[in-house]
Design a protein around this motif. Structure first.
Motif, PDB file in Angstrom:
ATOM      1  N   GLY A  13     -38.997 -32.598  62.097  1.00 44.07           N
ATOM      2  CA  GLY A  13     -39.297 -32.708  63.521  1.00 44.07           C
ATOM      3  C   GLY A  13     -38.562 -31.699  64.381  1.00 44.07           C
ATOM      4  N   ARG A  14     -37.322 -31.379  63.992  1.00 42.57           N
ATOM      5  CA  ARG A  14     -36.539 -30.433  64.815  1.00 42.57           C
ATOM      6  C   ARG A  14     -37.214 -29.073  64.907  1.00 42.57           C
ATOM      7  NH1 ARG A  14     -32.266 -30.237  61.883  1.00 42.57           N
ATOM      8  NH2 ARG A  14     -31.444 -32.179  62.726  1.00 42.57           N
ATOM      9  N   LEU A  18     -38.969 -27.137  68.197  1.00 41.52           N
ATOM     10  CA  LEU A  18     -38.552 -25.790  68.609  1.00 41.52           C
ATOM     11  C   LEU A  18     -39.746 -24.832  68.646  1.00 41.52           C
ATOM     12  CD1 LEU A  18     -35.183 -25.550  66.631  1.00 41.52           C
ATOM     13  CD2 LEU A  18     -35.457 -25.733  69.117  1.00 41.52           C
ATOM     14  N   ASN A  19     -40.688 -24.989  67.732  1.00 40.22           N
ATOM     15  CA  ASN A  19     -41.882 -24.136  67.752  1.00 40.22           C
ATOM     16  C   ASN A  19     -42.766 -24.429  68.961  1.00 40.22           C
ATOM     17  OD1 ASN A  19     -41.256 -22.657  65.455  1.00 40.22           O
ATOM     18  ND2 ASN A  19     -42.303 -24.053  64.072  1.00 40.22           N
ATOM     19  N   LEU A  20     -42.878 -25.699  69.332  1.00 34.75           N
ATOM     20  CA  LEU A  20     -43.650 -26.055  70.526  1.00 34.75           C
ATOM     21  C   LEU A  20     -42.987 -25.487  71.783  1.00 34.75           C
ATOM     22  CD1 LEU A  20     -44.476 -29.764  69.623  1.00 34.75           C
ATOM     23  CD2 LEU A  20     -46.106 -27.861  69.665  1.00 34.75           C
ATOM     24  N   LEU A  21     -41.668 -25.517  71.822  1.00 32.52           N
ATOM     25  CA  LEU A  21     -40.930 -24.922  72.937  1.00 32.52           C
ATOM     26  C   LEU A  21     -41.123 -23.411  72.975  1.00 32.52           C
ATOM     27  CD1 LEU A  21     -37.637 -26.984  72.654  1.00 32.52           C
ATOM     28  CD2 LEU A  21     -39.151 -26.966  74.650  1.00 32.52           C
ATOM     29  N   ILE A 130     -40.284 -24.680  59.810  1.00 32.56           N
ATOM     30  CA  ILE A 130     -39.585 -23.617  60.544  1.00 32.56           C
ATOM     31  C   ILE A 130     -40.536 -22.462  60.850  1.00 32.56           C
ATOM     32  CG2 ILE A 130     -37.782 -21.851  60.355  1.00 32.56           C
ATOM     33  CD1 ILE A 130     -36.174 -23.945  58.690  1.00 32.56           C
ATOM     34  N   GLN A 131     -41.338 -22.079  59.870  1.00 32.09           N
ATOM     35  CA  GLN A 131     -42.221 -20.918  60.020  1.00 32.09           C
ATOM     36  C   GLN A 131     -43.528 -21.243  60.732  1.00 32.09           C
ATOM     37  OE1 GLN A 131     -42.625 -19.462  55.991  1.00 32.09           O
ATOM     38  NE2 GLN A 131     -40.598 -18.490  56.012  1.00 32.09           N
ATOM     39  N   ILE A 154     -49.890 -24.447  66.429  1.00 30.58           N
ATOM     40  CA  ILE A 154     -48.530 -23.936  66.606  1.00 30.58           C
ATOM     41  C   ILE A 154     -47.660 -24.353  65.424  1.00 30.58           C
ATOM     42  CG2 ILE A 154     -46.451 -24.072  68.061  1.00 30.58           C
ATOM     43  CD1 ILE A 154     -48.381 -24.636  70.416  1.00 30.58           C
ATOM     44  N   LEU A 155     -48.004 -25.470  64.815  1.00 29.28           N
ATOM     45  CA  LEU A 155     -47.174 -26.079  63.773  1.00 29.28           C
ATOM     46  C   LEU A 155     -47.630 -25.744  62.361  1.00 29.28           C
ATOM     47  CD1 LEU A 155     -46.897 -29.630  65.392  1.00 29.28           C
ATOM     48  CD2 LEU A 155     -45.340 -27.688  65.671  1.00 29.28           C
TER      49      LEU A 155
END
Length: 288
Positions: A13-14, A18-21, A130-131, A154-155
């Motif tokens: 989830g973290r 961060l990717n959405l941000l 992460i990627q 995005i995810l």
């Protein structure tokens, strides 16, 4: 830019948050552990909340990424859960790996509030999170899927609408069966090689170039041969997923001997000091 929510800031989830941000969205977050909030405290577009209900009051789409079926139920319907704050027209996207039967029940309860729910479990591990390259298996109404797909993109990269509510969870269970049984197959092959005095590294190299080649032989085979079981996916979580598979086997009156056997072996490891090791630690059971 959207007002999004994300509940569960663990290993998966973290980086998702961060990717959405990074894509420019405002992300409303909640986590039970204070330490999980650290990366978001100074981010200008992250908003930390004291409960899931507070997140729901601010977000049009809320992602949940927690460990197990009871955790999802608590986040949705427990005290100060999302259901207390969700407005009609909102969407919940559960990216946890949980029971398909429970998913259908949760979706029905949310629908009574005018809230849509998609089950969207993922494969690809921490690196994929992460990627932003996760494989995402989605169940729920296709029109809801199409509406939220830009955020899913995005995810992840391989995003498939599988069917109605629960279908995503069924697909994820299938994924876990293939992974678990293939890990066991690789472990048995390398054990067979060692018993015959043949270098497992050379065997792995040879097999990677043929029809037996796979990502599991490549990555998990290397872990087995090096004895490095630093988790990409913990044994305890894989055992949990295989318990979900076992429940589905029982519900449908199926006979899936390989899945059942490997599930039992993972459960045995989950009750030892190897619970936090990578599930390729199945290899160790064969040397006992």
């Amino acid at each position: 830019m959207a007002q999004l929510g994300l509940i569960g800031l663990g290993i998966m989830g973290r980086p998702m948050a961060l990717n959405l941000l990074a894509a420019g969205h405002t992300v409303h977050v909640y986590a039970r552990r204070e330490a999980a909030l650290a990366p978001f405290r100074d981010h200008p577009q992250a908003v930390i909340h004291a409960s899931p209900a507070e997140v729901a009051r601010q977000a049009e789409v809320v992602f949940t990424v927690v460990s197990d079926t009871p955790d999802v139920e608590a986040v949705l319907f427990g005290p100060q859960g999302l259901a207390e704050g969700l407005r009609a027209g909102a969407t919940v996207i559960d990216m946890s790996t949980i029971s398909a039967t429970a998913t259908r029940e949760f979706a029905s309860r949310l629908a009574a509030q005018g809230v849509d729910m998609l089950d969207a479990p993922v494969s690809g591990g921490e690196v994929g999170a992460i990627q932003g390259t996760l494989s995402i298996m989605v169940g729920g109404r296709v029109e809801v899927f199409e509406r939220v797909k830009p955020w899913l993109e995005i995810l992840g990269k391989n995003i498939v609408h599988v069917g109605e509510q629960g279908a995503g969870q069924v697909a994820k269970a299938c994924n876990q069966v293939v992974v678990a049984v293939t890990i066991e197959a690789v472990a048995e092959a390398l054990t067979f090689a060692a018993a015959h005095g043949v270098d497992g590294n050379r065997v792995r190299e040879a097999l990677l170039g043929g029809f037996a080649g796979s990502r599991i032989l490549e990555i998990h085979g290397k872990r087995m041969l090096s004895g490095d079981y630093t988790p990409g996916f913990k044994t305890s979580l894989h055992a949990k997923d295989m318990r979900i598979v076992a429940a589905g086997i029982t519900e449908q009156g199926l006979r899936l001997p390989c899945a059942s056997l490997v599930g039992e072996r993972l459960q045995a490891l989950a009750e030892t000091s190897d619970a936090e090791s990578d599930s390729s630690v199945l290899f160790k059971l064969l040397s006992h």
